[in-house]
Design an enzyme around this catalytic site. Structure first.
Site, PDB file in Angstrom:
ATOM      1  N   GLU A   1      -3.452  -0.073  12.057  1.00  0.00           N
ATOM      2  CA  GLU A   1      -4.799   0.416  12.356  1.00  0.00           C
ATOM      3  C   GLU A   1      -5.483  -0.312  13.504  1.00  0.00           C
ATOM      4  OE1 GLU A   1      -7.409   1.194   9.040  1.00  0.00           O
ATOM      5  OE2 GLU A   1      -5.701   1.194   7.690  1.00  0.00           O
TER       6      GLU A   1
ATOM      7  N   TYR B   1      -5.175  -8.654   1.067  1.00  0.00           N
ATOM      8  CA  TYR B   1      -6.017  -7.487   1.346  1.00  0.00           C
ATOM      9  C   TYR B   1      -7.334  -7.577   0.596  1.00  0.00           C
ATOM     10  CZ  TYR B   1      -7.142  -2.657   2.455  1.00  0.00           C
ATOM     11  OH  TYR B   1      -7.746  -1.523   2.935  1.00  0.00           O
TER      12      TYR B   1
ATOM     13  N   ASP C   1      -3.446   0.410   6.184  1.00  0.00           N
ATOM     14  CA  ASP C   1      -3.851  -0.425   5.054  1.00  0.00           C
ATOM     15  C   ASP C   1      -3.400   0.159   3.714  1.00  0.00           C
ATOM     16  OD1 ASP C   1      -4.985  -2.193   6.758  1.00  0.00           O
ATOM     17  OD2 ASP C   1      -7.061  -1.648   6.358  1.00  0.00           O
TER      18      ASP C   1
ATOM     19  N   ASP D   1      -4.455   1.312   0.868  1.00  0.00           N
ATOM     20  CA  ASP D   1      -5.421   1.952  -0.022  1.00  0.00           C
ATOM     21  C   ASP D   1      -5.447   3.443   0.277  1.00  0.00           C
ATOM     22  OD1 ASP D   1      -6.700   2.048   2.425  1.00  0.00           O
ATOM     23  OD2 ASP D   1      -8.361   0.739   1.865  1.00  0.00           O
TER      24      ASP D   1
END
Length: 761
Positions: free
Chosen positions: A9, A298, A82, A84
């Site tokens: 990202e 994280y 990431d 999630d």
């Protein structure tokens, strides 16, 4: 030429991961989301299965073109966003744009950016999880339906520019309900009576608890006088002494919500600031010999799980640096208390406890160091032994009137040697620090001084950012990634303001909440919002149909909208008129609410666009021109400047006392640090030769000119108050390191901007 393309990202994350993977891997950044629903229309086909209509986000064309070209040259593309729902969605959108087969193992997930974690993740790629995609897509569509169907109603019935959100509206309602509870609160009188004893062994106080061993309230002065008369001349003796050993266990490692709460309590960080700094620590920072390395795991998680490897490393560290008594026999395991927790990731912890805060301090910014130390301390303390306290409770009797004294002695510090959790409300005494002299049952005590004190019950406190996040978590409203953007949205929309770090609803916020409660009661109900979060979790786990959830929700929303259009009358907002005249057109200015609080504006807008900050005279004259100094609110903090601005640009960051320094004649100011207030001279350079009082640079002046009415850099030559001037030159970091960190922060910020904007839209 690289054989594999890895897409993450942010550039900072790409740099760190690229170092671990080697030359065969090209690592590039998507800069957050690449596709989203269009802003110009609903973008959801409600008549055909709620099919979303995704488009490329404006400004991402060059990024996507670069990724496509790199993808064509690579043997395989790995998507490493990431770990999630948002990250899974980014990977899915990238796969669609780059023609990556989602049924092939192309998704790489890791919860810490360390060499072992990265290499292990690339040995076990998986396919894209469509359950996660559908859960994220359902949330996005739900929020879009509420925002794009309900906001136009608010524009027509209240005023343009308003917005309604599925989570943000419930958050505003919590704040409004608390404010009304405070207004309706009727304080009740009550009294306490303390008996102050002086013995040979020491002094202590005991508080009246009741007659004959029963609890007896003291509601007024008459009952107090009756008690004082009852014990006057009586013999005070020790009736009972109870000693016990109490164990105090450490708090579990951080999750997202507890990190935001503790950072607010101990560091004074807003939620968005905490998450921004945590993102930098997660993505990686340059350390000598190691290069770019992620310092924490994280930071978006609701689980308190800890890996066995991390536990063993922490236990070894505790044995070596604190001793065997500070490490429990068995490694501590914690249970996630929230019933809504997804438990998808570990808790927030340092990637290695061997990187102590002090060992990396010189390579981190001030915010990065403070937050890293908080995370490190909390994690290590969570693996330490419980503290042991010897607690003593003493009941003292005088003519059947009972008084109680309590005290504790810290017998074994345990985890408290390193870390103690903060509190939202610091009022009240702490038994852990109160000592009692040796007392025995039957022992007679000297006549005490009885100290009656009147009190009044207090209303519940307004929400701080910490307590609001805690309340949202307990009610199941939102998820770890939504707390910070939700708070920022309700502030930006002017529904609430921060006053002394507490949320206060504006008139606009109260009107919108009342309108929603009357016409969309289910939508703004905390239980219903929490139920929707449970349904989203069910979609993620593959137990619920996402289309069915949207169909049920949208049907009720449309029914409520039709009814509201018919029954809801136009609400006219009346601005509060001030006694300040607009110097441009002569009208009396009105109070308005902005992102940074109240300000004055001309009611003649748009013909007259004059605005002024609200200032408060503090009763101290400007040492430069003699005009009054006033209190002003800047974007970041309160400051004290000359009312003659811009002719006089004198400013102080700390509140002046009205007194002058006897040595140099500059104003004395109140300096607050860790709850203490001391008077210091505002001319720091006169008393500290190490402070640099040089002229501001061109860059400083340019920054100052944009931040009207504050020109702090320009004025700091007089006050010594700028951040640049607060540290001696010898403590400044090498220029090369500073530039590297500055560039890294900018890259990290760019990598998250689009994603944050999409989440909160």
């Amino acid at each position: 030429m690289a054989d594999y393309l890895v897409i993450v990202e942010s550039p900072a994350k790409a740099k760190t991961i690229g170092k671990y993977l080697g030359k065969r891997y090209a690592v590039k950044a998507s800069m957050g989301h690449v596709r989203d629903l269009p802003k110009s229309k609903l973008g959801v086909d409600v008549e055909h299965g709620f099919e979303p209509q995704y488009i490329t986000i404006r400004g991402k064309g060059d990024v996507i073109k670069d990724l496509r070209e790199a993808g064509k040259k690579a043997k395989k593309v790995f998507l490493a966003a990431d770990p999630d729902r948002e990250g899974e969605a980014i990977a899915w959108h990238l796969a669609a744009l780059l023609n990556v087969d989602t049924k092939e193992p192309c998704r790489v997930v890791f919860h810490e950016i360390t060499k072992n974690a990265i290499q292990e993740a690339f040995h076990k790629p998986r396919t894209i999880d469509m359950n996660l995609i559908e859960a994220q897509q359902t949330r996005r569509i739900l929020d879009r339906l509420v925002g794009y169907r309900l906001s136009p109603l608010l524009w027509r019935k209240v005023k343009k520019g308003l917005s309604a959100g599925r989570v943000q509206s419930v958050a505003v309602r919590l704040i409004v309900d608390r404010e009304r509870e405070i207004r309706a609160f009727v304080p009740e009188e009550y009294w306490t009576v303390d008996a102050a004893f002086r013995t040979k062994e020491g002094q202590f106080k005991a508080r009246f608890t009741g007659y004959h061993g029963d609890k007896t309230p003291l509601p007024n002065r008459e009952t107090v006088d009756e008690l004082l008369g009852h014990v006057k001349g009586a013999t005070f003796r020790v009736g009972r002494v109870k000693k016990s050993e109490r164990r105090r266990n450490p708090s579990p490692p951080f999750i997202t919500s507890s990190l935001q709460q503790e950072a607010a309590r101990k560091l004074g960080f807003r939620a968005y600031r905490t998450m921004a700094v945590a993102q930098q620590l997660y993505e990686g920072l340059d350390l000598p010999k190691e290069g770019s390395v992620g310092l924490i795991t994280y930071m978006r998680t609701d689980s308190v799980r800890v890996s066995e490897v991390a536990q063993e490393e922490a236990r070894s560290f505790i044995f070596e640096h604190f001793g065997s008594s500070y490490a429990p026999e068995q490694a501590k395991q914690y249970q996630t208390r929230s019933k809504n927790a997804q438990d998808a990731h570990e808790s927030i912890r340092p990637t290695s406890v061997l990187r102590t805060p002090d060992s990396v301090k010189e390579y981190l910014s001030k915010d990065q160091y403070r937050l890293y130390k908080l995370i490190w301390d909390r994690f290590v303390a969570s693996q330490m032994s419980a503290a042991v306290l010897d607690t003593t409770t003493v009941d003292i009797v005088a003519n059947d009137a009972w008084f109680r004294a309590t005290g504790s002695v810290l017998k074994f510090a345990g985890f408290m040697k390193l870390y103690i959790e903060g509190k939202d409300d610091s009022s009240g005494d702490d038994d852990d620090t109160r000592l009692l002299p040796p007392l025995e049952e039957g022992q007679q005590l000297p006549d005490p001084e009885c100290l009656p004190e009147q009190h009044f019950t207090q209303p519940p406190p307004r929400y701080s950012e910490s307590s609001l996040v805690k309340e949202m978590e307990e009610l199941g409203i939102g998820r770890p990634s939504t707390y910070a953007p939700t708070i920022e949205t309700i502030l930006k929309r002017g529904y609430v303001v921060l006053d002394q770090k507490r949320f206060v609803p504006t008139e606009l916020g109260e009107i919108v909440v009342d309108l929603l409660v009357q016409n969309f009661h289910q939508l703004i109900d905390s239980d219903f919002t929490a139920h929707l979060e449970d349904e989203l979790d069910s979609v993620e786990e593959g137990r619920a149909d996402w289309v069915g959830i949207l169909k049920d929700f949208y049907g009720q929303l449309e029914t409520d909208l039709e009814q509201a259009e018919k029954t809801l009358e136009h609400v006219k907002l009346e601005d509060e008129v001030s006694d300040v005249k607009c110097e441009k057109c002569g009208r009396l200015m009105v109070y308005k609410h902005g992102r940074y609080g109240k300000f004055l504006a001309c009611p003649g807008f748009p013909e007259c666009r004059n605005t002024k900050p609200i200032v408060k005279d503090i009763g101290v004259a400007c040492p430069n021109c003699g005009k009054p100094l006033v209190e002003r609110k800047g974007k970041r903090r309160t400051f004290y400047g000359c009312s003659g601005y811009p002719e006089c640009e004198y400013v102080l960051w700390n509140r002046p006392t009205g007194q002058l320094c006897p040595d140099c004649g500059h104003p004395m100011v109140e300096k607050r640090s860790k709850g203490k207030v001391e008077m210091v001279c505002s001319n720091e350079a006169a008393h500290n030769p190490g402070v640099d009082n040089s002229e501001p640079t061109k860059s400083d002046k340019k920054t100052a000119s944009k931040a009207k009415p504050v020109t702090a850099h320009k004025r700091s030559r007089t006050t010594g108050a700028s951040k640049q001037n607060q540290q001696p030159k010898q403590n400044q970091q090498p220029k090369q390191n500073q530039q590297s960190k500055s560039k890294q922060k900018q890259e990290s910020g760019r990598g998250r901007t689009t994603r944050s904007r999409v989440q909160s839209s």
